[in-house]
Design an enzyme around this catalytic site. Structure first.
Site, short mmCIF file in Angstrom:
data_model
loop_
_atom_site.label_atom_id
_atom_site.label_comp_id
_atom_site.label_asym_id
_atom_site.label_seq_id
_atom_site.Cartn_x
_atom_site.Cartn_y
_atom_site.Cartn_z
N HIS A 231 0.87 -1.19 0.00
CA HIS A 231 0.00 0.00 0.00
C HIS A 231 0.90 1.24 0.00
CE1 HIS A 231 -3.48 2.39 0.46
NE2 HIS A 231 -3.76 2.22 1.74
N HIS A 272 -1.88 -0.66 -11.65
CA HIS A 272 -2.82 -0.21 -10.61
C HIS A 272 -4.01 -1.15 -10.53
CE1 HIS A 272 -5.32 2.51 -8.19
NE2 HIS A 272 -4.16 3.05 -7.83
N ASP A 327 3.26 6.54 -7.82
CA ASP A 327 4.53 6.40 -7.12
C ASP A 327 5.76 6.52 -8.01
OD1 ASP A 327 3.44 6.05 -4.57
OD2 ASP A 327 2.87 4.00 -5.08
N1 AMX Z 1 5.29 -5.21 -12.50
C1 AMX Z 1 5.28 -6.56 -12.56
N2 AMX Z 1 4.13 -7.30 -12.60
C2 AMX Z 1 2.98 -6.62 -12.60
C3 AMX Z 1 2.93 -5.21 -12.59
C4 AMX Z 1 4.15 -4.50 -12.52
N3 AMX Z 1 4.20 -3.17 -12.44
N4 AMX Z 1 1.63 -4.81 -12.60
C5 AMX Z 1 0.90 -5.94 -12.63
N5 AMX Z 1 1.71 -7.03 -12.61
C6 AMX Z 1 1.31 -8.44 -12.56
C7 AMX Z 1 0.62 -8.71 -11.21
O1 AMX Z 1 1.58 -9.00 -10.19
C8 AMX Z 1 -0.26 -9.89 -11.53
O2 AMX Z 1 0.55 -11.05 -11.55
P1 AMX Z 1 -0.02 -12.45 -10.97
O3 AMX Z 1 -1.20 -12.77 -11.83
O4 AMX Z 1 1.15 -13.36 -11.15
O5 AMX Z 1 -0.40 -12.21 -9.54
C9 AMX Z 1 -0.69 -9.59 -12.96
O6 AMX Z 1 0.30 -8.69 -13.50
C10 AMX Z 1 -2.04 -8.92 -13.07
O7 AMX Z 1 -2.07 -7.81 -12.22
P2 AMX Z 1 -3.13 -6.62 -12.40
O8 AMX Z 1 -4.48 -7.20 -12.33
O9 AMX Z 1 -2.76 -5.83 -13.60
O10 AMX Z 1 -2.81 -5.71 -11.16
P3 AMX Z 1 -3.09 -5.97 -9.58
O11 AMX Z 1 -4.34 -5.27 -9.23
O12 AMX Z 1 -2.97 -7.42 -9.23
O13 AMX Z 1 -1.83 -5.25 -8.91
C11 AMX Z 1 -0.32 -3.51 -8.37
C12 AMX Z 1 -1.73 -3.86 -8.88
C13 AMX Z 1 -0.23 -2.01 -8.17
C14 AMX Z 1 -0.07 -4.19 -6.98
C15 AMX Z 1 0.70 -3.99 -9.41
O14 AMX Z 1 0.48 -3.32 -10.63
C16 AMX Z 1 2.15 -3.79 -8.97
O15 AMX Z 1 2.68 -4.65 -8.25
N6 AMX Z 1 2.81 -2.67 -9.38
C17 AMX Z 1 4.18 -2.41 -8.98
C18 AMX Z 1 4.24 -1.88 -7.56
C19 AMX Z 1 3.71 -0.46 -7.48
O16 AMX Z 1 4.09 0.43 -8.22
N7 AMX Z 1 2.80 -0.24 -6.50
C20 AMX Z 1 2.18 1.06 -6.29
C21 AMX Z 1 0.74 1.11 -6.77
C22 AMX Z 1 0.10 2.44 -6.49
C23 AMX Z 1 -0.42 2.50 -5.10
O17 AMX Z 1 -1.48 1.94 -4.80
N8 AMX Z 1 0.28 3.15 -4.19
#
Ligand code: AMX
Length: 391
Positions: A231, A272, A327
């Site tokens: 988060h 996201h 972020d």
């Molecule tokens: N890098 C690598 N893999 C990613 C990715 C990224 N930036 N974004 C999505 N994925 C992967 C997910 O881990 C998931 O893999 P899985 O099926 O093996 O579990 C798959 O793609 C599908 O994910 P999604 O439905 O597109 O997103 P989500 O809702 O599951 O996850 C988030 C969202 C933000 C956790 C993810 O995009 C992520 O980990 N981003 C990188 C970390 C980050 O920047 N976090 C900050 C987010 C903003 C905030 O809320 N503060």
């Protein structure tokens, strides 16, 4: 579709929705903000990008009153916050002084500080408690930064009439360019104040408040929720990630992104849970970066990353949103204006969210003609409903 009482069915819960962290399941209404998947967060209807350069105090007024203040109201509100921002009660300060400098995470200190303020200050009037906490947070933040860094409590008098951010920087005794710091923090606060009702910290704060816990206890709980790496703590991880890249060469950045994905590590600053386009809060921060730190090395890296990563992530159809999130740039900007320790970045996020979360708690307390939203009680279904008998 209607149910047996003729009410519109807005969402049908199926077994697939169980154990998914309540994703997408509507549970209430939010008056302070909504998140459009393509256009991002809107505060009381205003796209957040349009508000980025306004006074943080005016945005707090907006979140509480659901309209922007006129000039007189703006002045009066700042005056009200100034009056509420007396020095921290000594009891609260003593609690923080008893912690070992450098120990724990700064978010632990923020949560403890809020809880300690509540011990000394709770009035039970949610509006007054929310505004008192907002008014006191700049000094609480500066106290945390200084004590945790082994510099002792602020050694100059609080001057809340300067404005929240300005007073924080004044109390910090920052030796670097204060103007840039103030400019970056003002934008950061406005962009992070609210993000709908269902994000984990806001939801946690409202859930705790629904049992009529105090505003301070509810907010400390919300800050604990925000502290998780999935988060609020993502902004800390993001700068660390950018610093690992260390080059703005397009080919090298692409190779780095591919290597991280192959190692099953996240590409920080992208993706996201709700948004399906680049977050306008990222765009606003890139614009600010061009103004305050165009030649900063990290800023050059994230500019290249902004071009390269969506293309590479877009090759994977599983990733719902390959674009930049909030972020991507915040850590880079905070670092550029003098905040070199990423572990503190989530406390700025927390400071900003105190406004949105307290406004939402107040709205829920005022709901149902003042009776408040009922105590939160979602239903969990027994994984195994078998009744067992002792032998
Ligand atoms: N890098 C690598 N893999 C990613 C990715 C990224 N930036 N974004 C999505 N994925 C992967 C997910 O881990 C998931 O893999 P899985 O099926 O093996 O579990 C798959 O793609 C599908 O994910 P999604 O439905 O597109 O997103 P989500 O809702 O599951 O996850 C988030 C969202 C933000 C956790 C993810 O995009 C992520 O980990 N981003 C990188 C970390 C980050 O920047 N976090 C900050 C987010 C903003 C905030 O809320 N503060």
């Amino acid at each position: 579709m209607s149910d047996e009482n003729g009410k519109d069915v807005i969402f049908e819960v199926t077994e697939d929705h169980l154990n998914t962290g309540m994703r997408g399941i509507p549970v209430g209404t939010c008056r302070t903000s909504f998140v459009d998947p393509k256009k991002g967060v809107h505060y009381c209807g205003y796209p957040v990008g349009d508000l980025a350069d306004m006074d943080p105090e005016d945005i707090i007024f907006l979140l509480y009153e659901k309209r922007l203040p006129n000039r007189q109201e703006s002045q009066d509100f700042r005056h009200e916050l100034t009056q509420r921002a007396e020095r921290l009660p000594t009891g609260a300060l003593r609690v923080l002084e008893s912690l070992t400098p450098g120990s724990g995470h700064p978010m632990d200190w923020l949560s403890i500080g809020i809880q300690a303020l509540g011990v000394a200050e709770t009035t039970g009037d949610v509006r007054a408690d929310g505004l008192n906490l907002i008014a006191r947070t700049p000094e609480l933040m500066a106290t945390i930064f200084r004590l945790r860094g082994g510099r002792g409590a602020p050694d100059v008098a609080s001057e809340p009439e300067r404005g929240m951010v300005e007073n924080f920087v004044h109390l910090l005794g920052a030796e670097v360019e204060a103007d840039q710091m103030i400019r970056a923090l003002r934008v950061f606060l406005v962009l992070h104040m609210d993000h709908g009702g269902g994000n984990l910290s806001t939801f946690t704060g409202k859930a705790v408040a629904s049992g009529w816990a105090s505003l301070y206890a509810s907010m400390a709980s919300a800050m604990n929720a925000l502290s998780g790496p999935l988060h609020g703590r993502a902004n800390q991880s993001c700068l660390e990630f950018v610093q690992r890249i260390g080059t703005d060469n397009e080919k090298e950045v692409e190779a780095f992104v591919r290597q991280e994905l192959a190692a099953r590590r996240p590409i920080y600053g992208f993706g996201h849970a709700v948004l399906r386009a680049e977050d306008p809060r990222a765009a606003a921060q890139f614009k600010l970066g061009e103004e305050i730190c165009p030649d900063d090395n990290n800023f050059k890296v994230i500019k290249t990353l902004r071009e390269v990563a969506p293309r590479v992530l877009g090759e994977n159809p599983k990733i719902s949103n390959p674009n930049a999130n909030v972020d991507i740039a915040s850590g880079t900007l905070l670092n550029a204006v003098g905040f070199h320790k990423p572990e503190y970045y989530t406390t700025f996020f927390g400071w900003a969210r105190v406004a949105g979360i307290s406004a939402q708690i107040l709205d829920e307390r005022n709901a149902r003609g003042g009776r408040g939203t009922p105590i939160y009680r979602p239903k969990y279904i027994a994984a195994d409903p078998t009744v067992r008998r002792l032998e």
